[in-house]
Design a protein around this motif. Structure first.
Motif, PDB file in Angstrom:
ATOM      1  N   ASP A   1      -1.546   0.247   0.163  1.00 28.60           N
ATOM      2  CA  ASP A   1      -1.647   1.625  -0.207  1.00 28.60           C
ATOM      3  C   ASP A   1      -0.433   2.561  -0.100  1.00 28.60           C
ATOM      4  O   ASP A   1       0.380   2.135   1.207  1.00 28.60           O
ATOM      5  CB  ASP A   1      -2.861   2.106   0.839  1.00 28.60           C
ATOM      6  CG  ASP A   1      -3.397   3.610   0.466  1.00 28.60           C
ATOM      7  OD1 ASP A   1      -2.472   4.351  -0.014  1.00 28.60           O
ATOM      8  OD2 ASP A   1      -4.552   3.864   0.717  1.00 28.60           O
ATOM      9  N   ALA A   2      -0.004   3.203  -0.803  1.00 24.07           N
ATOM     10  CA  ALA A   2       1.322   4.075  -0.573  1.00 24.07           C
ATOM     11  C   ALA A   2       1.205   4.623   0.753  1.00 24.07           C
ATOM     12  O   ALA A   2       2.369   5.237   1.218  1.00 24.07           O
ATOM     13  CB  ALA A   2       1.589   5.160  -1.778  1.00 24.07           C
TER      14      ALA A   2
ATOM     15  N   GLY B   1       2.383   2.812  -7.259  1.00 23.19           N
ATOM     16  CA  GLY B   1       1.643   2.651  -8.450  1.00 23.19           C
ATOM     17  C   GLY B   1       2.210   2.222  -9.706  1.00 23.19           C
ATOM     18  O   GLY B   1       1.898   2.998 -10.854  1.00 23.19           O
TER      19      GLY B   1
ATOM     20  N   GLU C   1       0.806  -1.413  -5.244  1.00 20.66           N
ATOM     21  CA  GLU C   1      -0.245  -1.004  -5.967  1.00 20.66           C
ATOM     22  C   GLU C   1      -1.459  -1.218  -5.310  1.00 20.66           C
ATOM     23  O   GLU C   1      -1.570  -2.330  -4.630  1.00 20.66           O
ATOM     24  CB  GLU C   1      -0.152  -1.966  -7.270  1.00 20.66           C
ATOM     25  CG  GLU C   1      -1.557  -1.878  -8.104  1.00 20.66           C
ATOM     26  CD  GLU C   1      -1.519  -0.523  -8.735  1.00 20.66           C
ATOM     27  OE1 GLU C   1      -0.651   0.278  -9.043  1.00 20.66           O
ATOM     28  OE2 GLU C   1      -2.809  -0.049  -8.485  1.00 20.66           O
ATOM     29  N   LEU C   2      -2.600  -0.364  -5.317  1.00 21.77           N
ATOM     30  CA  LEU C   2      -3.723  -0.188  -4.733  1.00 21.77           C
ATOM     31  C   LEU C   2      -4.701  -1.157  -5.335  1.00 21.77           C
ATOM     32  O   LEU C   2      -5.565  -1.905  -4.802  1.00 21.77           O
ATOM     33  CB  LEU C   2      -4.443   0.969  -4.636  1.00 21.77           C
ATOM     34  CG  LEU C   2      -5.430   1.516  -3.652  1.00 21.77           C
ATOM     35  CD1 LEU C   2      -5.111   1.188  -2.235  1.00 21.77           C
ATOM     36  CD2 LEU C   2      -5.898   3.068  -4.026  1.00 21.77           C
TER      37      LEU C   2
ATOM     38  N   GLY D   1       0.848   0.247 -11.794  1.00 22.27           N
ATOM     39  CA  GLY D   1      -0.190   0.173 -12.966  1.00 22.27           C
ATOM     40  C   GLY D   1       0.250  -1.234 -13.782  1.00 22.27           C
ATOM     41  O   GLY D   1       0.322  -2.382 -13.010  1.00 22.27           O
TER      42      GLY D   1
ATOM     43  N   PRO E   1      -0.712   3.919 -20.167  1.00 23.89           N
ATOM     44  CA  PRO E   1       0.526   3.742 -19.642  1.00 23.89           C
ATOM     45  C   PRO E   1       1.593   4.853 -19.942  1.00 23.89           C
ATOM     46  O   PRO E   1       1.387   5.409 -21.036  1.00 23.89           O
ATOM     47  CB  PRO E   1       1.172   2.381 -19.645  1.00 23.89           C
ATOM     48  CG  PRO E   1      -0.100   1.628 -20.293  1.00 23.89           C
ATOM     49  CD  PRO E   1      -0.808   2.850 -21.037  1.00 23.89           C
ATOM     50  N   SER E   2       2.490   5.099 -19.027  1.00 24.04           N
ATOM     51  CA  SER E   2       3.592   5.929 -19.598  1.00 24.04           C
ATOM     52  C   SER E   2       4.388   5.462 -20.527  1.00 24.04           C
ATOM     53  O   SER E   2       4.715   4.156 -20.665  1.00 24.04           O
ATOM     54  CB  SER E   2       4.586   6.146 -18.286  1.00 24.04           C
ATOM     55  OG  SER E   2       3.942   6.753 -17.198  1.00 24.04           O
TER      56      SER E   2
ATOM     57  N   THR F   1      -8.738   6.553  -8.950  1.00 20.98           N
ATOM     58  CA  THR F   1      -7.251   6.638  -8.306  1.00 20.98           C
ATOM     59  C   THR F   1      -6.340   6.141  -9.649  1.00 20.98           C
ATOM     60  O   THR F   1      -5.082   5.962  -9.297  1.00 20.98           O
ATOM     61  CB  THR F   1      -7.346   5.190  -7.531  1.00 20.98           C
ATOM     62  OG1 THR F   1      -7.822   4.015  -8.181  1.00 20.98           O
ATOM     63  CG2 THR F   1      -8.245   5.213  -6.236  1.00 20.98           C
ATOM     64  N   MET F   2      -6.766   6.163 -10.815  1.00 22.07           N
ATOM     65  CA  MET F   2      -5.916   6.054 -11.924  1.00 22.07           C
ATOM     66  C   MET F   2      -5.115   7.162 -12.383  1.00 22.07           C
ATOM     67  O   MET F   2      -3.926   7.308 -12.389  1.00 22.07           O
ATOM     68  CB  MET F   2      -6.486   5.428 -12.968  1.00 22.07           C
ATOM     69  CG  MET F   2      -6.800   3.820 -12.639  1.00 22.07           C
ATOM     70  SD  MET F   2      -5.463   2.731 -12.671  1.00 22.07           S
ATOM     71  CE  MET F   2      -4.840   2.845 -14.071  1.00 22.07           C
TER      72      MET F   2
ATOM     73  N   GLY G   1       4.625   6.606  -9.655  1.00 24.17           N
ATOM     74  CA  GLY G   1       3.596   7.008 -10.834  1.00 24.17           C
ATOM     75  C   GLY G   1       2.232   7.277 -10.032  1.00 24.17           C
ATOM     76  O   GLY G   1       1.329   6.942 -10.750  1.00 24.17           O
TER      77      GLY G   1
HETATM   78  C1  LIG Z   1      -1.424   6.861 -13.773  1.00 22.02           C
HETATM   79  S1  LIG Z   1      -1.141   5.219 -12.989  1.00 22.02           S
HETATM   80  C2  LIG Z   1       0.475   4.909 -13.575  1.00 22.02           C
HETATM   81  C3  LIG Z   1       0.644   3.652 -13.848  1.00 22.02           C
HETATM   82  C4  LIG Z   1       2.381   3.484 -14.180  1.00 22.02           C
HETATM   83  N1  LIG Z   1       3.348   3.648 -13.091  1.00 22.02           N
HETATM   84  C5  LIG Z   1       2.606   4.115 -15.673  1.00 22.02           C
HETATM   85  O1  LIG Z   1       3.415   5.231 -15.326  1.00 22.02           O
HETATM   86  O2  LIG Z   1       2.257   3.741 -16.613  1.00 22.02           O
HETATM   87  C6  LIG Z   1      -1.282   5.220 -11.182  1.00 22.02           C
HETATM   88  C7  LIG Z   1      -1.381   4.044 -10.571  1.00 22.02           C
HETATM   89  O3  LIG Z   1      -1.349   4.345  -9.153  1.00 22.02           O
HETATM   90  C8  LIG Z   1      -2.204   3.367  -8.394  1.00 22.02           C
HETATM   91  N2  LIG Z   1      -2.639   4.151  -7.176  1.00 22.02           N
HETATM   92  C9  LIG Z   1      -3.395   5.023  -6.949  1.00 22.02           C
HETATM   93  N3  LIG Z   1      -3.205   5.357  -5.648  1.00 22.02           N
HETATM   94  C10 LIG Z   1      -2.674   4.604  -5.100  1.00 22.02           C
HETATM   95  C11 LIG Z   1      -2.337   4.173  -3.870  1.00 22.02           C
HETATM   96  N4  LIG Z   1      -2.812   5.290  -2.540  1.00 22.02           N
HETATM   97  N5  LIG Z   1      -1.500   3.331  -3.316  1.00 22.02           N
HETATM   98  C12 LIG Z   1      -0.732   2.662  -4.319  1.00 22.02           C
HETATM   99  N6  LIG Z   1      -1.207   2.821  -5.646  1.00 22.02           N
HETATM  100  C13 LIG Z   1      -2.079   3.537  -6.009  1.00 22.02           C
HETATM  101  C14 LIG Z   1      -3.354   3.162  -9.504  1.00 22.02           C
HETATM  102  O4  LIG Z   1      -4.021   2.051  -9.197  1.00 22.02           O
HETATM  103  C15 LIG Z   1      -2.451   3.195 -10.548  1.00 22.02           C
HETATM  104  O5  LIG Z   1      -2.063   2.041 -11.098  1.00 22.02           O
END
Ligand SMILES: C[S@@+](CC[C@H](N)C(=O)[O-])C[C@H]1O[C@@H](n2cnc3c(N)ncnc32)[C@H](O)[C@@H]1O
Length: 208
Positions: free
Chosen positions: A107-108, A61, A85-86, A63, A36-37, A30-31, A129
């Protein structure tokens, strides 16, 4: 006020990186990233965030909050910033490090319900994200439907994808899905100062 310059790396200190990597190890499915960005990418993502009025902004998301920090820098007083955030560990981390942020553990895919529970009927900007490449097509469609309902005809939505994956069939499919879901889909120039380099989709006027 703390200012994040586009030319500076974000304050992703050791704690942020550790939290991010820990979440990746806990839930690699799920990450979708191990770091991070960058500030540069965060600035492009946050470019749709209104700087006046009393806007409502939703981040999907967040993070460890690399993009949240840049969104907050743009927001005027009286704005509302919700972050969905999940991952429970990330929710906990954000609660400790970003006390001003309205963190929603959820969950989104349930965005509409999560917003309704908090009395939010309209959103000005959704900054995302989420790791789209890890989602199956029904999940992509569902989240995009929820985003479309949230922003309506006047809001905006940004999300990013990594440049190295741009030519993959799944990336083409996602681009087609975005174009079917929004009347306007702009693709920014590559953001080279990110690991890996990325680009941003800027979407407006959902079709459904
Ligand atoms: C690639 S990371 C991006 C983190 C941050 N936005 C960045 O750009 O540094 C993806 C994030 O989305 C979250 N995520 C994944 N699936 C999700 C969902 N269905 N609903 C909410 N958050 C989710 C993950 O737990 C993670 O924190």
């Amino acid at each position: 006020m703390h200012v994040v310059s586009a030319d500076q790396p974000l304050p992703t200190d050791a704690a942020h990186r550790r939290a991010f990597i820990a979440a990746f190890l806990r839930r690699p499915g799920t990450m979708g990233a191990v770091v991070p960005s960058s500030a540069r990418l965060a600035n492009v993502l946050a470019s749709i965030v209104p700087t006046a009025g009393a806007p409502v902004v939703v981040e999907l998301g967040p993070g460890t909050g690399a993009v949240s920090a840049v969104i907050d820098e743009r927001l005027p007083p009286g704005a509302r910033h919700l972050a969905v955030e999940l991952d429970a560990g990330m929710v906990d981390f954000l609660g400790r490090t970003r006390p001003g942020l309205e963190v929603v553990h959820g969950d989104a895919r349930d965005l509409g319900k999560l917003l309704a529970e908090r009395g939010v009927m309209h959103v000005d900007a959704v900054v995302c994200g989420l790791p789209w490449a890890l989602f199956d097509e029904p999940t992509q469609h569902r989240v995009l439907t929820e985003v479309g309902h949230a922003i309506g005809p006047t809001g905006a939505f940004t999300t990013f994808a990594y440049l190295p994956g741009m030519a993959l069939p799944a990336a083409h499919r996602f681009r087609r899905t975005l174009r079917a879901r929004f009347q306007e889909v702009l693709i920014t120039a590559p953001v080279w100062r990110n690991m890996p380099p990325a680009f941003v989709y800027v979407c407006r006027r959902p079709t459904g």
